[in-house]
Motif scaffolding. Sequence first.
Motif, PDB file in Angstrom:
ATOM      1  N   MET A 189      40.588  53.107  22.973  1.00 20.21           N
ATOM      2  CA  MET A 189      39.896  53.465  24.070  1.00 20.21           C
ATOM      3  C   MET A 189      39.422  55.005  23.846  1.00 20.21           C
ATOM      4  SD  MET A 189      42.007  52.031  27.369  1.00 20.21           S
ATOM      5  CE  MET A 189      40.492  52.006  28.469  1.00 20.21           C
ATOM      6  N   PHE A 190      38.134  55.237  24.276  1.00 19.82           N
ATOM      7  CA  PHE A 190      37.991  56.697  24.147  1.00 19.82           C
ATOM      8  C   PHE A 190      38.890  57.538  24.858  1.00 19.82           C
ATOM      9  CE2 PHE A 190      33.129  54.880  24.599  1.00 19.82           C
ATOM     10  CZ  PHE A 190      32.848  54.896  23.462  1.00 19.82           C
TER      11      PHE A 190
ATOM     12  N   GLN B 251      35.338  59.694  28.057  1.00 23.06           N
ATOM     13  CA  GLN B 251      35.114  58.901  29.346  1.00 23.06           C
ATOM     14  C   GLN B 251      34.176  59.774  30.160  1.00 23.06           C
ATOM     15  OE1 GLN B 251      36.189  55.896  29.665  1.00 23.06           O
ATOM     16  NE2 GLN B 251      37.659  55.824  28.199  1.00 23.06           N
ATOM     17  N   VAL B 252      34.388  60.987  30.633  1.00 18.41           N
ATOM     18  CA  VAL B 252      33.399  61.626  31.473  1.00 18.41           C
ATOM     19  C   VAL B 252      32.307  61.947  30.915  1.00 18.41           C
ATOM     20  CG1 VAL B 252      33.130  64.091  32.598  1.00 18.41           C
ATOM     21  CG2 VAL B 252      35.535  63.115  32.219  1.00 18.41           C
ATOM     22  N   GLN B 253      31.949  61.995  29.680  1.00 16.14           N
ATOM     23  CA  GLN B 253      30.601  62.014  28.986  1.00 16.14           C
ATOM     24  C   GLN B 253      29.953  60.605  29.314  1.00 16.14           C
ATOM     25  OE1 GLN B 253      31.814  63.007  24.981  1.00 16.14           O
ATOM     26  NE2 GLN B 253      31.440  65.116  25.273  1.00 16.14           N
TER      27      GLN B 253
ATOM     28  N   ALA C  66      43.445  63.123  25.833  1.00 13.50           N
ATOM     29  CA  ALA C  66      44.441  61.892  25.954  1.00 13.50           C
ATOM     30  C   ALA C  66      43.654  60.711  26.077  1.00 13.50           C
ATOM     31  CB  ALA C  66      45.234  62.098  27.300  1.00 13.50           C
ATOM     32  N   ARG C  67      44.467  59.460  26.068  1.00 10.71           N
ATOM     33  CA  ARG C  67      43.843  58.229  26.433  1.00 10.71           C
ATOM     34  C   ARG C  67      44.698  57.415  26.462  1.00 10.71           C
ATOM     35  NH1 ARG C  67      40.531  57.141  21.251  1.00 10.71           N
ATOM     36  NH2 ARG C  67      40.670  59.276  20.789  1.00 10.71           N
TER      37      ARG C  67
ATOM     38  N   TYR D  94      31.912  52.753  36.923  1.00 11.72           N
ATOM     39  CA  TYR D  94      33.158  52.753  37.484  1.00 11.72           C
ATOM     40  C   TYR D  94      34.352  52.433  36.699  1.00 11.72           C
ATOM     41  CZ  TYR D  94      31.184  53.513  42.248  1.00 11.72           C
ATOM     42  OH  TYR D  94      30.678  54.259  43.178  1.00 11.72           O
ATOM     43  N   PHE D  95      33.950  51.792  35.470  1.00 17.51           N
ATOM     44  CA  PHE D  95      35.006  51.514  34.575  1.00 17.51           C
ATOM     45  C   PHE D  95      35.454  52.789  33.916  1.00 17.51           C
ATOM     46  CE2 PHE D  95      36.184  51.029  30.002  1.00 17.51           C
ATOM     47  CZ  PHE D  95      37.153  50.252  30.112  1.00 17.51           C
ATOM     48  N   HIS D  96      34.498  53.576  33.466  1.00 18.94           N
ATOM     49  CA  HIS D  96      34.766  54.955  32.730  1.00 18.94           C
ATOM     50  C   HIS D  96      35.144  55.890  33.759  1.00 18.94           C
ATOM     51  CE1 HIS D  96      33.597  53.599  28.927  1.00 18.94           C
ATOM     52  NE2 HIS D  96      32.494  53.116  29.451  1.00 18.94           N
ATOM     53  N   LEU D  97      34.769  55.922  35.057  1.00 20.84           N
ATOM     54  CA  LEU D  97      35.306  56.948  36.127  1.00 20.84           C
ATOM     55  C   LEU D  97      36.674  56.524  36.191  1.00 20.84           C
ATOM     56  CD1 LEU D  97      35.074  58.934  38.384  1.00 20.84           C
ATOM     57  CD2 LEU D  97      34.125  57.098  39.743  1.00 20.84           C
ATOM     58  N   THR D  98      37.228  55.092  36.501  1.00 17.65           N
ATOM     59  CA  THR D  98      38.570  54.741  36.726  1.00 17.65           C
ATOM     60  C   THR D  98      39.312  55.028  35.398  1.00 17.65           C
ATOM     61  OG1 THR D  98      37.815  53.157  38.265  1.00 17.65           O
ATOM     62  CG2 THR D  98      40.086  52.831  37.419  1.00 17.65           C
TER      63      THR D  98
END
Length: 169
Positions: A50-51, A56-58, A44-45, A142-146
């Motif tokens: 977007m990734f 995102q988790v990686q 899902a994205r 924080y960008f990828h975590l969010t």
Amino acid sequence: MSLSMYQASVPVLLHALKNLSAILDKAVLHAEKQQFAAEVLLQARLAPDMFPFIRQVQVVSDTAKGCGARLAGVEIPSFADSETSFAELQQRLAKTVSFLQGLQPAQFDGSDSREIVLKFPHQTMTFSGQDYLQYFVLPNFYFHLTTAYDILRHNGVPLGKGDYLGGGG
């Protein structure tokens, strides 16, 4: 007493990684309750350019371990980016946490002024350690975590601000 580079990085990253792990657990529980395979969420994205969630988790993991390693002056552990399940993402997060927990505060001494060079296919970026942490690591982390949080929330996983922030430090 001033805030050390270790204090400004490792405990902050560990706290957020713990929260992300709990968020992954909630996603799996949600899928079970709704009777669908949790793995559908992995691709899902939020937007086509977007990734997906799994990437995102990686990237959260890569950013955390890269930060710890670069600031401590040690080799960055290499992970294969081959995860295909929530269980494998949890294992990756656990390896990241274990690596960060193995770093000692003394390894970060002087890292605020250490030169950090990042080489990308089309550019090279050079930072002091402090600028690397403040202006590259933390915003990207924080960008990828969010974004990971938002993908799950957008897909109906019952998450709230408390899941993102977690409790205590």
